[in-house]
Design a protein around this motif. Structure first.
Motif, mmCIF file in Angstrom:
data_model
loop_
_atom_site.group_PDB
_atom_site.id
_atom_site.type_symbol
_atom_site.label_atom_id
_atom_site.label_comp_id
_atom_site.label_asym_id
_atom_site.label_seq_id
_atom_site.Cartn_x
_atom_site.Cartn_y
_atom_site.Cartn_z
ATOM 1 N N VAL A 45 22.563 19.721 17.127
ATOM 2 C CA VAL A 45 23.602 18.849 17.688
ATOM 3 C C VAL A 45 24.258 17.945 16.647
ATOM 4 O O VAL A 45 25.233 17.269 16.946
ATOM 5 N N LYS A 46 23.726 17.941 15.440
ATOM 6 C CA LYS A 46 24.194 17.000 14.421
ATOM 7 C C LYS A 46 25.684 17.146 14.133
ATOM 8 O O LYS A 46 26.409 16.162 13.988
ATOM 9 N N THR A 47 26.168 18.370 14.056
ATOM 10 C CA THR A 47 27.569 18.603 13.666
ATOM 11 C C THR A 47 28.558 18.324 14.788
ATOM 12 O O THR A 47 29.765 18.462 14.589
ATOM 13 N N THR A 48 28.071 17.960 15.990
ATOM 14 C CA THR A 48 28.992 17.691 17.108
ATOM 15 C C THR A 48 29.398 16.228 17.176
ATOM 16 O O THR A 48 30.231 15.858 18.006
ATOM 17 N N LEU A 49 28.825 15.365 16.322
ATOM 18 C CA LEU A 49 29.079 13.926 16.435
ATOM 19 C C LEU A 49 30.459 13.561 15.924
ATOM 20 O O LEU A 49 30.881 14.009 14.856
ATOM 21 N N GLY A 50 31.160 12.732 16.669
ATOM 22 C CA GLY A 50 32.415 12.155 16.196
ATOM 23 C C GLY A 50 33.659 12.942 16.569
ATOM 24 O O GLY A 50 33.587 14.078 17.061
ATOM 25 N N PRO A 51 34.825 12.349 16.308
ATOM 26 C CA PRO A 51 36.096 13.004 16.635
ATOM 27 C C PRO A 51 36.333 14.300 15.872
ATOM 28 O O PRO A 51 37.084 15.153 16.322
ATOM 29 N N ARG A 52 35.703 14.446 14.715
ATOM 30 C CA ARG A 52 35.856 15.666 13.930
ATOM 31 C C ARG A 52 34.662 16.596 14.085
ATOM 32 O O ARG A 52 34.479 17.533 13.328
ATOM 33 N N GLY A 53 33.825 16.324 15.080
ATOM 34 C CA GLY A 53 32.646 17.161 15.303
ATOM 35 C C GLY A 53 33.025 18.532 15.830
ATOM 36 O O GLY A 53 34.069 18.731 16.449
ATOM 37 N N MET A 54 32.160 19.507 15.579
ATOM 38 C CA MET A 54 32.397 20.883 16.012
ATOM 39 C C MET A 54 31.791 21.117 17.395
ATOM 40 O O MET A 54 30.924 20.358 17.847
ATOM 41 N N ASP A 55 32.248 22.169 18.054
ATOM 42 C CA ASP A 55 31.735 22.531 19.374
ATOM 43 C C ASP A 55 30.657 23.605 19.234
ATOM 44 O O ASP A 55 30.580 24.303 18.224
ATOM 45 N N LYS A 56 29.843 23.732 20.272
ATOM 46 C CA LYS A 56 28.817 24.768 20.329
ATOM 47 C C LYS A 56 29.128 25.715 21.479
ATOM 48 O O LYS A 56 29.541 25.282 22.556
ATOM 49 N N LEU A 57 28.938 27.005 21.230
ATOM 50 C CA LEU A 57 29.117 28.011 22.278
ATOM 51 C C LEU A 57 27.733 28.517 22.672
ATOM 52 O O LEU A 57 27.006 29.067 21.843
ATOM 53 N N ILE A 58 27.369 28.285 23.919
ATOM 54 C CA ILE A 58 26.055 28.680 24.419
ATOM 55 C C ILE A 58 26.250 29.767 25.465
ATOM 56 O O ILE A 58 26.932 29.569 26.470
ATOM 57 N N HIS A 59 25.636 30.920 25.193
ATOM 58 C CA HIS A 59 25.827 32.101 26.025
ATOM 59 C C HIS A 59 24.542 32.378 26.794
ATOM 60 O O HIS A 59 23.497 32.609 26.186
ATOM 61 N N GLN A 60 24.612 32.334 28.114
ATOM 62 C CA GLN A 60 23.475 32.645 28.957
ATOM 63 C C GLN A 60 23.878 33.726 29.937
ATOM 64 O O GLN A 60 24.593 33.473 30.911
ATOM 65 N N GLN A 61 23.441 34.953 29.653
ATOM 66 C CA GLN A 61 23.801 36.109 30.472
ATOM 67 C C GLN A 61 25.321 36.158 30.650
ATOM 68 O O GLN A 61 26.045 36.372 29.697
ATOM 69 N N ARG A 62 25.827 35.885 31.849
ATOM 70 C CA ARG A 62 27.271 35.988 32.074
ATOM 71 C C ARG A 62 27.994 34.671 31.897
ATOM 72 O O ARG A 62 29.217 34.639 31.827
ATOM 73 N N SER A 63 27.263 33.558 31.865
ATOM 74 C CA SER A 63 27.907 32.252 31.752
ATOM 75 C C SER A 63 28.046 31.854 30.285
ATOM 76 O O SER A 63 27.112 32.018 29.495
ATOM 77 N N VAL A 64 29.209 31.352 29.940
ATOM 78 C CA VAL A 64 29.492 30.890 28.585
ATOM 79 C C VAL A 64 29.947 29.438 28.664
ATOM 80 O O VAL A 64 30.835 29.094 29.451
ATOM 81 N N THR A 65 29.338 28.572 27.877
ATOM 82 C CA THR A 65 29.679 27.151 27.857
ATOM 83 C C THR A 65 30.072 26.747 26.445
ATOM 84 O O THR A 65 29.332 27.017 25.497
ATOM 85 N N ILE A 66 31.235 26.130 26.323
ATOM 86 C CA ILE A 66 31.688 25.592 25.041
ATOM 87 C C ILE A 66 31.758 24.079 25.204
ATOM 88 O O ILE A 66 32.506 23.569 26.037
ATOM 89 N N SER A 67 30.977 23.351 24.402
ATOM 90 C CA SER A 67 30.909 21.901 24.577
ATOM 91 C C SER A 67 30.437 21.239 23.298
ATOM 92 O O SER A 67 29.788 21.867 22.456
ATOM 93 N N ASN A 68 30.785 19.953 23.149
ATOM 94 C CA ASN A 68 30.207 19.144 22.069
ATOM 95 C C ASN A 68 29.475 17.938 22.652
ATOM 96 O O ASN A 68 29.189 16.985 21.937
ATOM 97 N N ASP A 69 29.205 17.986 23.944
ATOM 98 C CA ASP A 69 28.454 16.917 24.604
ATOM 99 C C ASP A 69 26.965 17.146 24.379
ATOM 100 O O ASP A 69 26.431 18.205 24.746
ATOM 101 N N GLY A 70 26.293 16.160 23.776
ATOM 102 C CA GLY A 70 24.896 16.321 23.400
ATOM 103 C C GLY A 70 23.994 16.666 24.563
ATOM 104 O O GLY A 70 23.150 17.567 24.468
ATOM 105 N N ALA A 71 24.148 15.956 25.685
ATOM 106 C CA ALA A 71 23.286 16.210 26.847
ATOM 107 C C ALA A 71 23.498 17.613 27.393
ATOM 108 O O ALA A 71 22.534 18.306 27.749
ATOM 109 N N THR A 72 24.749 18.061 27.457
ATOM 110 C CA THR A 72 25.049 19.403 27.966
ATOM 111 C C THR A 72 24.424 20.467 27.087
ATOM 112 O O THR A 72 23.808 21.417 27.576
ATOM 113 N N ILE A 73 24.566 20.323 25.771
ATOM 114 C CA ILE A 73 24.036 21.319 24.836
ATOM 115 C C ILE A 73 22.516 21.401 24.933
ATOM 116 O O ILE A 73 21.939 22.488 25.041
#
Length: 568
Positions: A45-73
């Motif tokens: 989660v380190k690289t998601t901090l701040g306005p210039r932080g990157m997003d994470k793509l989390i793939h679970q079977q058919r659901s795909v989530t793109i987020s930079n929210d720490g709790a969600t990730i």
């Protein structure tokens, strides 16, 4: 199980306490192992901090989530390490309590553990580290409350709330439209009652259009529910209607399958059928007699009732979501009824205008111009489902931040400014103490600098150079330098208070307290015991595996013939 031995062997008896196969690890290696496991989560989660932080793509079977929210990730990651799950808990608690700062709390907790790692390796007892961390936490929280800027009850208070919302949205996917959404968020919170219950702010997602097509409804809006024949004949607009809110099923019910009735003649059966129709018609007539023009129910409203209301120029909707029904009760002044008896004016709600409109590919029911509106609905538009989902998470954080700012009545500057000030404050405090506590509190002060350091790294700046400049500003200029932090938008060090990067003091207090408690909890664990599965559990697991095929269907029993009683 105690082993039996001869008299010669009884001099050194061997006692078996734990079941065979039990995993047991303890001592310094175990503490270091837990710290390393937590550090792996921080790296995600380190690289998601701040306005210039990157997003994470989390793939679970058919659901795909793109987020930079720490709790969600962290919640979407399938974390199995028992110590690392502590970071999941503090991210959840931060999200529930404050709404924002979920990445910061995980990052800070990880850095506290990282700083304590060298102390553990050098032989310092964990209890000494825990005591020092808790003392540093107390001093830091006191310093935040001392230097925070109090929000006065004045005209500029609303602007401060908007700035807090914009600061929360800076690092989100909708940061480009932060002025647009901050106004919407503050307006939504202002509509609520003094308890600021967030459940009375509904967020509806409608695919299509631009994100700037999003709007706030001062009242309630929800998607058109499942409807029967006759629904299209009903009027779709009313002015000052009486609204009846029900938790009641308005349709004919079939008899239970196991019901048994003995009848002597066909006329008796007809009486039973007629009684069912009489009951439903009595209910419908009582609703109409109450003067209701809009009838809404949490339970289904069948085709008979739908056509009955349509013939009389009334509107009805069944299967209304419970949350929307509660918001309607709040806005319209109605009371949800579980019976049609006693439908008086004091339990019926009303609104200025009820209307059904087309939004994108869906039809929505709008209840607006309610007298004493205490709930609202934000309608989010956007071109892609993933974008709208992330925008909803972003708005949730902003709403929580504004609520906390209203309750706390105090703000601090963001951008790592308050962390650098606390680091400076603790280093000055070190001069007044001695012993091992001095080393531990110094480690706490170093850990605080991870926030501005990571902000600088994520924006492409030289983190070492940035930290040196910030230390210099906070040391030399005691008054103006207190709010200097990392301006990641312009790539420089700046006074973040003058740049209007503000957040409630409660956010930082919760980050420091939650992260410290998590770090102390992990440091206090010096042994991990993992019990093996019992023989019964292993047998049950083997039986389930044998009795079920890969498709989840029972396996056919092979090799078993069918015999008669006397067969061979």
């Amino acid at each position: 199980m105690v082993s039996c031995m001869t008299a010669k062997q009884s001099e050194n008896p061997s006692i078996v306490i734990l079941r065979e196969g039990t995993e047991d690890s303890q001592g310094k290696p175990q503490i270091i192992s837990n710290i390393n496991a937590c550090q792996s989560i921080v790296d995600v989660v380190k690289t998601t901090l701040g306005p210039r932080g990157m997003d994470k793509l989390i793939h679970q079977q058919r659901s795909v989530t793109i987020s930079n929210d720490g709790a969600t990730i962290i919640q979407l990651l399938d974390i199995v390490h028992p110590a690392a799950k502590t970071l999941v808990d503090i991210a959840k608690s931060q999200d529930n309590e404050v709404g924002d700062g979920t990445t910061s709390v995980v990052l800070f907790a990880g850095e506290l553990l990282n700083q304590s790692k060298q102390f553990i390796e050098e032989g310092m007892h964990p209890s000494v580290i825990i005591k020092g961390y808790r003392e540093a936490m107390t001093k830091s929280i006191d310093r935040i409350r001392e230097c925070s800027i109090k929000i006065a009850e004045e005209e500029g208070r609303r602007d401060i709330l908007k700035k807090c919302a914009q600061t929360s949205l800076n690092s989100k996917i909708i940061s480009k439209y932060k002025e647009f959404f901050s106004e919407m968020v503050v307006q939504a919170v202002e509509i609520l009652e003094s308890d600021l219950d967030k459940s009375f702010i509904g967020i509806k997602k409608v695919t299509g259009g631009s994100v700037t097509d999003s709007f706030l409804v001062e009242g309630v809006a929800f998607k058109k529910t499942f409807s029967y024949a006759g629904f299209e004949q009903q009027p779709k607009k009313f002015v000052n209607p009486k609204i009846c809110l029900l938790n009641l099923e308005l349709e004919l019910k079939s008899e239970k399958e196991n019901a048994e009735i003995r009848l002597d003649s066909p006329e008796d059966y007809q009486k039973i059928v007629d009684a069912e129709w009489t009951l439903i018609y009595e209910k419908l007539e009582k609703i109409i007699a109450s003067g209701s023009q809009v009838i809404l129910s949490k339970l289904p409203i069948g085709d008979l009732a739908t056509q009955y209301f349509a013939d009389r120029g009334l509107f009805c909707a069944g299967r209304v979501p419970n949350d929307d029904l509660l918001r309607l009760a709040k806005s319209t002044g109605g009371v949800v009824q579980t019976t049609v008896n006693g439908l008086t004016d004091d339990v019926l709600g009303t609104c200025g205008v009820f209307e059904e409109k087309q939004l994108g590919n869906e039809r929505y029911n709008f209840f607006t111009q309610c007298i004493g509106t205490k709930s609202c609905t934000i309608v989010l538009r956007g071109g892609a489902d993933q974008y709208i989902e992330e925008a909803e998470r972003s708005l949730n954080d902003a709403i929580m931040i504004v609520r906390r700012a209203v309750k706390a009545n105090a703000v601090v500057a963001g951008g790592g400014a308050i962390e650098m000030e606390l680091s400076r404050f603790l280093r000055e405090y070190l001069r007044s103490i001695s012993g091992k506590q001095q080393l531990v509190i110094n480690g706490f002060a170093k850990a605080l600098e991870i926030i501005p350091k990571t902000l600088a790294e994520n924006s492409g700046m030289d983190s070492t150079d940035v930290l040196n400049k910030l230390r210099q500003k906070h040391t030399q200029d005691a008054e103006d330098g207190i709010w200097f932090g990392v301006d990641v938008i312009n790539g420089r060090c700046a006074n973040m208070y003058k740049e209007f990067v503000w957040e409630p003091e409660l956010v930082r207090i919760n980050v420091i307290s939650a992260a410290t408690e998590a770090a102390c909890t992990i440091l206090s664990v010096d042994q991990t015991i993992k019990n093996p599965k019992s023989e019964q559990q292993q047998a049950e697991a083997a039986g389930r595996l044998q009795g079920t095929s890969q498709q989840g269907r029972p396996r056919p029993q092979m090799g078993r013939g069918i015999r008669g009683r006397g067969g061979k």
